[in-house]
Design a protein around this motif. Structure first.
Motif, PDB file in Angstrom:
ATOM      1  N   THR A  77      -5.171 -40.373  31.204  1.00  0.00           N
ATOM      2  CA  THR A  77      -6.193 -39.388  30.839  1.00  0.00           C
ATOM      3  C   THR A  77      -7.575 -39.875  31.256  1.00  0.00           C
ATOM      4  O   THR A  77      -8.395 -39.091  31.760  1.00  0.00           O
ATOM      5  CB  THR A  77      -6.174 -39.131  29.324  1.00  0.00           C
ATOM      6  OG1 THR A  77      -4.870 -38.708  28.933  1.00  0.00           O
ATOM      7  CG2 THR A  77      -7.184 -38.063  28.939  1.00  0.00           C
ATOM      8  N   VAL A  78      -7.835 -41.160  31.057  1.00  0.00           N
ATOM      9  CA  VAL A  78      -9.113 -41.734  31.492  1.00  0.00           C
ATOM     10  C   VAL A  78      -9.267 -41.574  33.002  1.00  0.00           C
ATOM     11  O   VAL A  78     -10.331 -41.173  33.492  1.00  0.00           O
ATOM     12  CB  VAL A  78      -9.199 -43.226  31.103  1.00  0.00           C
ATOM     13  CG1 VAL A  78     -10.478 -43.845  31.661  1.00  0.00           C
ATOM     14  CG2 VAL A  78      -9.155 -43.397  29.597  1.00  0.00           C
ATOM     15  N   ARG A  83     -11.798 -39.089  37.760  1.00  0.00           N
ATOM     16  CA  ARG A  83     -11.651 -38.396  39.039  1.00  0.00           C
ATOM     17  C   ARG A  83     -12.350 -37.041  39.024  1.00  0.00           C
ATOM     18  O   ARG A  83     -12.918 -36.605  40.032  1.00  0.00           O
ATOM     19  CB  ARG A  83     -10.157 -38.220  39.356  1.00  0.00           C
ATOM     20  CG  ARG A  83      -9.855 -37.549  40.663  1.00  0.00           C
ATOM     21  CD  ARG A  83     -10.527 -38.236  41.876  1.00  0.00           C
ATOM     22  NE  ARG A  83     -10.007 -39.581  42.116  1.00  0.00           N
ATOM     23  CZ  ARG A  83     -10.756 -40.675  42.130  1.00  0.00           C
ATOM     24  NH1 ARG A  83     -12.071 -40.594  41.940  1.00  0.00           N
ATOM     25  NH2 ARG A  83     -10.231 -41.849  42.356  1.00  0.00           N
ATOM     26  N   GLU A  84     -12.356 -36.366  37.865  1.00  0.00           N
ATOM     27  CA  GLU A  84     -13.032 -35.082  37.760  1.00  0.00           C
ATOM     28  C   GLU A  84     -14.545 -35.229  37.832  1.00  0.00           C
ATOM     29  O   GLU A  84     -15.250 -34.338  38.321  1.00  0.00           O
ATOM     30  CB  GLU A  84     -12.644 -34.396  36.445  1.00  0.00           C
ATOM     31  CG  GLU A  84     -11.192 -33.911  36.401  1.00  0.00           C
ATOM     32  CD  GLU A  84     -10.800 -33.421  35.017  1.00  0.00           C
ATOM     33  OE1 GLU A  84     -11.594 -33.635  34.072  1.00  0.00           O
ATOM     34  OE2 GLU A  84      -9.699 -32.849  34.881  1.00  0.00           O
ATOM     35  N   LEU A  85     -15.058 -36.387  37.355  1.00  0.00           N
ATOM     36  CA  LEU A  85     -16.495 -36.573  37.254  1.00  0.00           C
ATOM     37  C   LEU A  85     -17.127 -37.224  38.472  1.00  0.00           C
ATOM     38  O   LEU A  85     -18.325 -37.057  38.719  1.00  0.00           O
ATOM     39  CB  LEU A  85     -16.822 -37.415  36.010  1.00  0.00           C
ATOM     40  CG  LEU A  85     -16.496 -36.772  34.654  1.00  0.00           C
ATOM     41  CD1 LEU A  85     -16.697 -37.777  33.533  1.00  0.00           C
ATOM     42  CD2 LEU A  85     -17.376 -35.548  34.430  1.00  0.00           C
ATOM     43  N   SER A  86     -16.349 -38.008  39.217  1.00  0.00           N
ATOM     44  CA  SER A  86     -16.960 -38.777  40.302  1.00  0.00           C
ATOM     45  C   SER A  86     -15.922 -39.179  41.344  1.00  0.00           C
ATOM     46  O   SER A  86     -14.727 -38.952  41.178  1.00  0.00           O
ATOM     47  CB  SER A  86     -17.616 -40.052  39.734  1.00  0.00           C
ATOM     48  OG  SER A  86     -16.609 -40.970  39.312  1.00  0.00           O
ATOM     49  N   ALA A 110      -5.440 -41.745  41.004  1.00  0.00           N
ATOM     50  CA  ALA A 110      -5.625 -43.185  41.153  1.00  0.00           C
ATOM     51  C   ALA A 110      -5.456 -43.563  42.621  1.00  0.00           C
ATOM     52  O   ALA A 110      -4.633 -42.999  43.339  1.00  0.00           O
ATOM     53  CB  ALA A 110      -4.623 -43.945  40.293  1.00  0.00           C
ATOM     54  N   ASP A 111      -6.254 -44.530  43.074  1.00  0.00           N
ATOM     55  CA  ASP A 111      -6.190 -44.963  44.470  1.00  0.00           C
ATOM     56  C   ASP A 111      -5.143 -46.048  44.689  1.00  0.00           C
ATOM     57  O   ASP A 111      -4.627 -46.195  45.797  1.00  0.00           O
ATOM     58  CB  ASP A 111      -7.553 -45.499  44.913  1.00  0.00           C
ATOM     59  CG  ASP A 111      -8.623 -44.424  44.869  1.00  0.00           C
ATOM     60  OD1 ASP A 111      -8.610 -43.547  45.753  1.00  0.00           O
ATOM     61  OD2 ASP A 111      -9.456 -44.441  43.946  1.00  0.00           O
ATOM     62  N   ALA A 112      -4.851 -46.820  43.651  1.00  0.00           N
ATOM     63  CA  ALA A 112      -3.868 -47.896  43.766  1.00  0.00           C
ATOM     64  C   ALA A 112      -3.272 -48.165  42.395  1.00  0.00           C
ATOM     65  O   ALA A 112      -3.872 -47.862  41.360  1.00  0.00           O
ATOM     66  CB  ALA A 112      -4.516 -49.157  44.330  1.00  0.00           C
ATOM     67  N   TYR A 113      -2.094 -48.766  42.405  1.00  0.00           N
ATOM     68  CA  TYR A 113      -1.340 -48.996  41.178  1.00  0.00           C
ATOM     69  C   TYR A 113      -0.675 -50.360  41.289  1.00  0.00           C
ATOM     70  O   TYR A 113       0.038 -50.627  42.257  1.00  0.00           O
ATOM     71  CB  TYR A 113      -0.301 -47.893  41.045  1.00  0.00           C
ATOM     72  CG  TYR A 113       0.678 -48.026  39.887  1.00  0.00           C
ATOM     73  CD1 TYR A 113       0.487 -47.316  38.707  1.00  0.00           C
ATOM     74  CD2 TYR A 113       1.816 -48.824  40.002  1.00  0.00           C
ATOM     75  CE1 TYR A 113       1.398 -47.412  37.675  1.00  0.00           C
ATOM     76  CE2 TYR A 113       2.724 -48.922  38.961  1.00  0.00           C
ATOM     77  CZ  TYR A 113       2.508 -48.223  37.798  1.00  0.00           C
ATOM     78  OH  TYR A 113       3.411 -48.310  36.776  1.00  0.00           O
ATOM     79  N   LEU A 114      -0.936 -51.255  40.323  1.00  0.00           N
ATOM     80  CA  LEU A 114      -0.361 -52.592  40.336  1.00  0.00           C
ATOM     81  C   LEU A 114       0.316 -52.881  38.997  1.00  0.00           C
ATOM     82  O   LEU A 114      -0.160 -52.452  37.945  1.00  0.00           O
ATOM     83  CB  LEU A 114      -1.443 -53.645  40.588  1.00  0.00           C
ATOM     84  CG  LEU A 114      -2.176 -53.565  41.932  1.00  0.00           C
ATOM     85  CD1 LEU A 114      -3.329 -54.561  41.964  1.00  0.00           C
ATOM     86  CD2 LEU A 114      -1.227 -53.819  43.093  1.00  0.00           C
TER      87      LEU A 114
END
Length: 257
Positions: A77-78, A83-86, A110-114
């Motif tokens: 959710t964060v 992503r909606e704001l910036s 998300a751009d990446a996931y680790l």
């Protein structure tokens, strides 16, 4: 005139600004924040989503690293709110190795996931790679085409904190590794004595164990091969120290077409 690699080492452009949202205080304060600072990032920690939002009211961040499991708000959710704001970069961490969290993270932008436990070197390399993508004017559809990337010589990027191999592999550098590579690259392929390198790595050469330099060179060579960048052209010059060959020497005796 210095080449671009030397300029990247000497110029002090702004460091990448990171926000690290992790509710495990020991992991955040004892491992993630100091570890990322060792790799040249300006890292600010937050233990809750509310604390992150307060930081963002006062400070601009380039990338947010956040855990999926949080006490006050789900990390996905964060990420969706960010992503909606910036257009801030988003790297998500999770201890859950299942596909569901991975898919959810990517779906919200998300751009990446680790996965945890995260390797700091892998995280640093991911952040440098993301920074370059975000800075690329082709970022978006045009940046995802299948046009082959031109092979270049070894060079430094992101103010000397990242060494780029000819095949495009990026090696995130710690502060001592960065200082060593900057000294070698600025020498333009000429040998640099051990004494000069040690002087660049510490303030008191008499308190420096020379074996630390050898271990630093060994670790850089190993890092390059482990990352798939190929052999690092950091060569030993017998009796003179070390030298770094950014690109192979041209064979002037080869026949011309």
């Amino acid at each position: 005139m210095k080449d671009s690699s030397s300029i990247a080492c000497s110029d002090a452009a702004h460091a990448l600004q990171l926000a690290v949202l992790e509710d495990d205080a020991e992991l955040r304060e004892s491992i993630l924040l100091p570890g990322l600072r060792d790799f040249g990032f300006e890292a600010t920690g937050a233990g809750t989503a509310a604390e992150l939002y307060r930081h963002m009211l006062r400070q601009r961040f380039d990338i947010v690293v956040l855990d999926i499991g949080l006490p006050d708000e789900d990390g996905v959710t964060v990420a969706r709110h960010l992503r909606e704001l910036s257009g801030v970069g988003i790297v998500m961490l999770t201890g859950n190795r299942g596909r569901r969290d991975h898919v959810r993270a990517l779906e919200v932008g998300a751009d990446a996931y680790l996965s945890k436990p995260v390797d700091l070197e892998v995280l640093a390399a991911t952040l440098h790679s993301l920074r370059r993508r975000l800075a690329d004017p082709r970022h978006g559809d045009a940046a995802n085409d299948d046009t082959p990337t031109a092979i270049t010589a070894w060079h430094m990027e992101t103010d000397g904190w990242c060494l780029i191999a000819p095949n495009g592999t990026s090696l995130a550098l710690t502060a001592p590794e960065r200082q060593l590579m900057c000294s070698l690259i600025e020498a333009g392929g000429q040998p640099v004595s051990r004494e000069t390198l040690i002087g660049a790595l510490c303030s008191n050469v008499y308190d420096f164990d020379p074996h630390r330099l050898e271990m630093l060179v060994y670790r850089l060579r190993r890092k390059s091969t482990d990352a798939g960048a190929g052999p690092l052209p950091l060569l030993t010059s017998r009796g003179n120290g070390y030298l770094f060959v950014c690109q192979p020497q041209q064979d002037h005796h080869a026949p011309t077409a």
